[in-house]
Design a protein around this motif. Structure first.
Motif, PDB file in Angstrom:
ATOM      1  N   HIS A   6     -16.228  14.361 -22.415  1.00  0.00           N
ATOM      2  CA  HIS A   6     -15.338  13.530 -21.605  1.00  0.00           C
ATOM      3  C   HIS A   6     -15.702  13.617 -20.131  1.00  0.00           C
ATOM      4  N   LEU A   7     -16.222  14.786 -19.719  1.00  0.00           N
ATOM      5  CA  LEU A   7     -16.677  14.896 -18.321  1.00  0.00           C
ATOM      6  C   LEU A   7     -17.825  13.918 -18.067  1.00  0.00           C
ATOM      7  N   THR A   8     -18.726  13.827 -19.068  1.00  0.00           N
ATOM      8  CA  THR A   8     -19.833  12.868 -18.933  1.00  0.00           C
ATOM      9  C   THR A   8     -19.273  11.451 -18.847  1.00  0.00           C
ATOM     10  N   GLY A   9     -18.290  11.157 -19.709  1.00  0.00           N
ATOM     11  CA  GLY A   9     -17.671   9.828 -19.678  1.00  0.00           C
ATOM     12  C   GLY A   9     -17.059   9.543 -18.319  1.00  0.00           C
ATOM     13  N   LEU A  10     -16.370  10.549 -17.762  1.00  0.00           N
ATOM     14  CA  LEU A  10     -15.742  10.349 -16.452  1.00  0.00           C
ATOM     15  C   LEU A  10     -16.805  10.173 -15.374  1.00  0.00           C
ATOM     16  N   PHE A  11     -17.916  10.913 -15.507  1.00  0.00           N
ATOM     17  CA  PHE A  11     -19.004  10.769 -14.534  1.00  0.00           C
ATOM     18  C   PHE A  11     -19.530   9.328 -14.549  1.00  0.00           C
ATOM     19  N   TRP A  12     -19.752   8.795 -15.773  1.00  0.00           N
ATOM     20  CA  TRP A  12     -20.254   7.413 -15.859  1.00  0.00           C
ATOM     21  C   TRP A  12     -19.220   6.421 -15.339  1.00  0.00           C
ATOM     22  N   ALA A  13     -17.958   6.739 -15.552  1.00  0.00           N
ATOM     23  CA  ALA A  13     -16.912   5.835 -15.034  1.00  0.00           C
ATOM     24  C   ALA A  13     -16.956   5.821 -13.512  1.00  0.00           C
ATOM     25  N   VAL A  14     -17.111   7.014 -12.903  1.00  0.00           N
ATOM     26  CA  VAL A  14     -17.184   7.069 -11.435  1.00  0.00           C
ATOM     27  C   VAL A  14     -18.444   6.332 -10.960  1.00  0.00           C
ATOM     28  N   ALA A  15     -19.561   6.551 -11.704  1.00  0.00           N
ATOM     29  CA  ALA A  15     -20.812   5.900 -11.297  1.00  0.00           C
ATOM     30  C   ALA A  15     -20.666   4.385 -11.392  1.00  0.00           C
ATOM     31  N   ALA A  16     -20.111   3.892 -12.515  1.00  0.00           N
ATOM     32  CA  ALA A  16     -19.968   2.445 -12.689  1.00  0.00           C
ATOM     33  C   ALA A  16     -18.982   1.887 -11.670  1.00  0.00           C
ATOM     34  N   GLY A  17     -17.881   2.619 -11.441  1.00  0.00           N
ATOM     35  CA  GLY A  17     -16.884   2.159 -10.464  1.00  0.00           C
ATOM     36  C   GLY A  17     -17.503   2.082  -9.072  1.00  0.00           C
ATOM     37  N   THR A  18     -18.263   3.117  -8.732  1.00  0.00           N
ATOM     38  CA  THR A  18     -18.903   3.118  -7.413  1.00  0.00           C
ATOM     39  C   THR A  18     -19.883   1.961  -7.316  1.00  0.00           C
ATOM     40  N   ALA A  67     -17.481  -1.839 -17.116  1.00  0.00           N
ATOM     41  CA  ALA A  67     -18.032  -0.575 -17.640  1.00  0.00           C
ATOM     42  C   ALA A  67     -17.191   0.608 -17.172  1.00  0.00           C
ATOM     43  N   GLU A  68     -16.711   0.531 -15.931  1.00  0.00           N
ATOM     44  CA  GLU A  68     -15.876   1.631 -15.411  1.00  0.00           C
ATOM     45  C   GLU A  68     -14.592   1.764 -16.229  1.00  0.00           C
ATOM     46  N   ARG A  69     -13.943   0.612 -16.470  1.00  0.00           N
ATOM     47  CA  ARG A  69     -12.685   0.649 -17.247  1.00  0.00           C
ATOM     48  C   ARG A  69     -12.944   1.238 -18.641  1.00  0.00           C
ATOM     49  N   LEU A  70     -14.027   0.757 -19.257  1.00  0.00           N
ATOM     50  CA  LEU A  70     -14.331   1.174 -20.623  1.00  0.00           C
ATOM     51  C   LEU A  70     -14.580   2.681 -20.682  1.00  0.00           C
ATOM     52  N   SER A  71     -15.476   3.128 -19.814  1.00  0.00           N
ATOM     53  CA  SER A  71     -15.867   4.531 -19.860  1.00  0.00           C
ATOM     54  C   SER A  71     -14.711   5.439 -19.413  1.00  0.00           C
ATOM     55  N   GLY A  72     -14.013   5.023 -18.342  1.00  0.00           N
ATOM     56  CA  GLY A  72     -12.907   5.831 -17.818  1.00  0.00           C
ATOM     57  C   GLY A  72     -11.786   5.966 -18.834  1.00  0.00           C
ATOM     58  N   HIS A  73     -11.402   4.834 -19.455  1.00  0.00           N
ATOM     59  CA  HIS A  73     -10.299   4.886 -20.413  1.00  0.00           C
ATOM     60  C   HIS A  73     -10.709   5.642 -21.665  1.00  0.00           C
ATOM     61  N   ASP A  74     -11.967   5.447 -22.084  1.00  0.00           N
ATOM     62  CA  ASP A  74     -12.427   6.178 -23.271  1.00  0.00           C
ATOM     63  C   ASP A  74     -12.336   7.685 -23.016  1.00  0.00           C
ATOM     64  N   ALA A  75     -12.828   8.106 -21.850  1.00  0.00           N
ATOM     65  CA  ALA A  75     -12.794   9.545 -21.543  1.00  0.00           C
ATOM     66  C   ALA A  75     -11.349  10.026 -21.401  1.00  0.00           C
ATOM     67  N   VAL A 139      -1.044  13.689 -17.331  1.00  0.00           N
ATOM     68  CA  VAL A 139      -2.437  14.117 -17.155  1.00  0.00           C
ATOM     69  C   VAL A 139      -3.368  12.903 -17.258  1.00  0.00           C
ATOM     70  N   GLN A 140      -3.033  11.953 -18.146  1.00  0.00           N
ATOM     71  CA  GLN A 140      -3.830  10.725 -18.244  1.00  0.00           C
ATOM     72  C   GLN A 140      -3.790   9.964 -16.914  1.00  0.00           C
ATOM     73  N   ASP A 141      -2.581   9.861 -16.357  1.00  0.00           N
ATOM     74  CA  ASP A 141      -2.433   9.185 -15.062  1.00  0.00           C
ATOM     75  C   ASP A 141      -3.226   9.904 -13.988  1.00  0.00           C
ATOM     76  N   LEU A 142      -3.225  11.235 -14.072  1.00  0.00           N
ATOM     77  CA  LEU A 142      -3.958  12.022 -13.079  1.00  0.00           C
ATOM     78  C   LEU A 142      -5.429  11.613 -13.059  1.00  0.00           C
ATOM     79  N   LEU A 143      -5.990  11.398 -14.251  1.00  0.00           N
ATOM     80  CA  LEU A 143      -7.404  11.029 -14.320  1.00  0.00           C
ATOM     81  C   LEU A 143      -7.623   9.585 -13.880  1.00  0.00           C
ATOM     82  N   LEU A 144      -6.814   8.667 -14.488  1.00  0.00           N
ATOM     83  CA  LEU A 144      -7.093   7.242 -14.280  1.00  0.00           C
ATOM     84  C   LEU A 144      -6.555   6.697 -12.967  1.00  0.00           C
TER      85      LEU A 144
END
Ligand SMILES: Nc1ncnc2c1ncn2[C@@H]1O[C@H](COP(=O)(O)OP(=O)(O)OP(=O)(O)O)[C@@H](O)[C@H]1O
Length: 585
Positions: A6-18, A67-75, A139-144
């Motif tokens: 999930h950390l990898t997923g969040l990393f990709w979400a940050v990368a895609a969002g950025t 891609a950010e939404r997909l990866s972030g929500h999945d993680a 905790v979900q809100d904290l991440l997203l």
């Protein structure tokens, strides 16, 4: 709390969002350059790259945001699913007295050594749903809504500052100041402003829920006592207080948003002014100031993230606290519990906070013995049953088949020592499902045998859909409910049967017949009752008084002696119209 996947997923979400936000900045910069340069009437070929750039940035922006939404929500949803399981496990272990390392010692300050029963019960009654649902979703809100947007915003902001510094260092410095103000200063203001507000709003919301529920649930009583107006006024006052606090919070939020927009505009103007003063050409001035506008805009959500973070802090703290404090899993090498375990209590003491429910109780219950526990309300009878089934931890010793109760697997203890307790629940399901809960493989004949013994079979067969009739607890009479729960307890067929007021709600004759039958059982029975008439069938009667054993013996022995049992017996006999010197009937 967050696994590697999930950390990898969040990393990709940050990368895609950025990437998506940088495309937005690139789009504005390229469009600004295109417009400004087009005003100088260059050949079309000079604009071709910028035209492709604008289209490319626009396309990539959409794709990367998706891609950010997909990866972030999945993680985040993956983290949430795993967290729910861990919180559930932690709650289960926290409620299990056997898995606690502090089981036999005081667990809190003060002169009264406290058992842990009270805290576990409080956890179960009040906080369970809150923790399982709301806190974990926090905790979900904290991440997203907090960490992800803040990380993306700052990555974009730093990239924009880098680009501006390369193009014109002075403009880059001005942009950095604006971003610092909007991305760190304003979030700090928002956090401070909402900290006390969030705490007070939570209190007001809870007051409103409590008072509102009082009015709704107690409507009939309030109307009967003419107190409706007073209680509604209390709920109204709580609602008004909450409204005031929410309005104030909205003002704070709107002010922070307005300040953010002002900082954004002022930063763009300051960059424009600086670039002009530095002698940059018109195209560069346009590109820098519009880039500043978009870059500051990208950090504005950090203020909202900070506000949300403050709101979520208690929930996150509760979840992490629960996970950290849950005792480790019980030792799996626990001994097997025999088919007919005897029980022995030595110096058992249980305290709920400052209330001592049991105080130095000793009791030996050999296999097959029928023991009745009597005493005034609050004497500690139900607590004693809870100790026997391992529901409540004690300062003292509970031996099962000669070995300490905590040496066994708690599931084995619960399976061997259980029955009808005060907190038993009728589920909104069919009669069959309510009974079969105790033994899913039970046949209809098994169900019927248990129901017959509980005196419920006639009622069930008269129901419109028989065993498959749906029921809910509040549609049953007190006696029907109790008999249904008793039938379930009998179906479970434990070697040690605990019965807390099994005949409550029944007429006296039926109640006495039922209790006499239950005391004739071959297994060990521990019965709590207010009614003494059928207790001649018990092997031993234990009279509790304020948590201590006041008397013990058979019915005949206790009736012969002056003491609390004889007082209770005489009172009951008078009430039932029997002579006080009749010992059995
Ligand atoms: N969950 C709890 N939190 C705080 N105090 C409790 C809790 N459960 C019981 N007590 C207190 O412990 C004492 C013993 O309660 P218990 O329910 O064991 O008595 P009881 O003899 O079964 O009473 P009753 O006959 O009214 O059911 C009482 O003073 C009660 O108020």
């Amino acid at each position: 709390m967050i696994g590697r996947r999930h950390l990898t997923g969040l990393f990709w979400a940050v990368a895609a969002g950025t990437g998506g936000e940088l495309c937005a900045v690139g789009l504005i910069a390229a469009a600004a350059w295109l417009i400004a340069r087009a005003g100088q009437h260059p050949p079309l070929s000079a604009l071709a790259l910028a035209i492709v750039g604008v289209r490319g940035f626009a396309l990539f922006r959409g794709g990367l945001r998706y891609a950010e939404r997909l990866s972030g929500h999945d993680a985040a949803l993956g983290v949430l699913a795993g967290l729910r399981v861990r919180v559930y496990e932690a709650l289960r272990r926290s409620m299990d007295p056997h898995s606690s390392p502090a089981r036999t010692g005081p667990v809190g300050p003060g002169p009264v050594p406290r058992g842990q029963g009270a805290s576990r019960k409080a956890l179960r009654d009040a906080d369970l749903v809150q923790r399982m649902v709301a806190d974990v979703e926090g905790v979900q809100d904290l991440l997203l809504r907090c960490l992800l947007p803040a990380a993306v915003a700052w990555a974009v902001a730093l990239s924009a500052i880098g680009l501006s510094v390369v193009l014109l260092p002075a403009a880059g410095a001005v942009l950095a100041a604006g971003i610092l103000l909007a991305g760190a200063g304003l979030p700090a203001v928002a956090a401070v402003a909402s900290r006390s507000g969030a705490r007070r709003s939570a209190g007001a919301r809870s007051d409103l829920a409590v008072h509102g529920l009082d009015v709704a649930r107690g409507a009939a009583d309030l109307a009967a006592f003419g107190a409706t107006g007073r209680f509604v006024a209390r709920a109204d006052a709580a609602a008004a207080r909450l409204e005031r606090l929410e309005r104030r919070a909205t003002v704070v939020e709107a002010s922070v948003n307005a300040l953010g927009t002002a900082v954004q505009g002022l930063t763009a103007l300051a960059v424009l002014w600086t670039a002009q003063r530095q002698g940059a050409d018109g195209v560069l001035v346009t590109v820098l100031s519009l880039t500043a506008l978009v870059a500051v805009e990208s950090v504005l959500p950090v203020a909202e993230a900070a506000r949300r973070l403050i709101e979520l802090r208690p929930a996150v703290r509760r979840v992490t606290g629960l996970l950290a404090s849950a005792p480790p899993e019980a030792d799996s090498g626990s001994p097997a519990l025999g088919a007919r375990p005897g029980i022995e209590l030595v110096g058992v003491r249980v305290a709920y906070g400052e209330t001592v429910a049991l105080d130095g109780v000793d009791l030996r219950i050999p296999a097959g013995r029928k023991v009745a526990i009597v005493g005034a309300s609050g004497a500690g009878k139900s607590t004693l049953l809870a100790v026997l089934s391992g529901e409540v931890a004690t300062d003292g010793t509970v031996l099962l088949a000669g070995a300490p109760q905590e040496d066994y697997d708690p599931a084995d203890v619960r399976a061997a020592v259980r029955g009808l307790t005060q907190d038993a629940h009728v589920f909104a399901a069919s009669v069959r499902a309510n009974l079969a809960l105790a033994r899913p493989d039970a046949t209809t004949a098994d169900l019927a045998a248990a129901a017959r013994r509980a005196g419920l079979l006639g009622w069930i067969t008269a129901l419109p859909a028989g065993w498959d009739t749906p029921i809910t607890g509040d549609r049953l009479s007190g006696g029907q409910r109790q008999r249904l729960l008793l039938a379930r307890a009998l179906l479970a067929d434990p070697p040690v049967l605990l019965l807390d007021e099994p005949a409550e709600g029944l007429d006296l004759t039926t109640a006495d017949r039922l209790v006499t039958d239950l005391l004739g059982d071959g297994r060990t029975v521990v019965l709590v009752t207010h009614r003494l008439a059928p207790l001649a069938a018990a092997d031993e009667i234990v009279v509790l008084d304020r948590g201590k054993v006041a008397q013990r013996g058979s019915h005949d022995e206790l009736v012969d002696k002056a003491g609390p049992y004889r007082d209770l017996w005489e009172a009951e006999s008078l009430q039932s119209g029997y002579s006080a010197d009749v010992k059995t009937w």
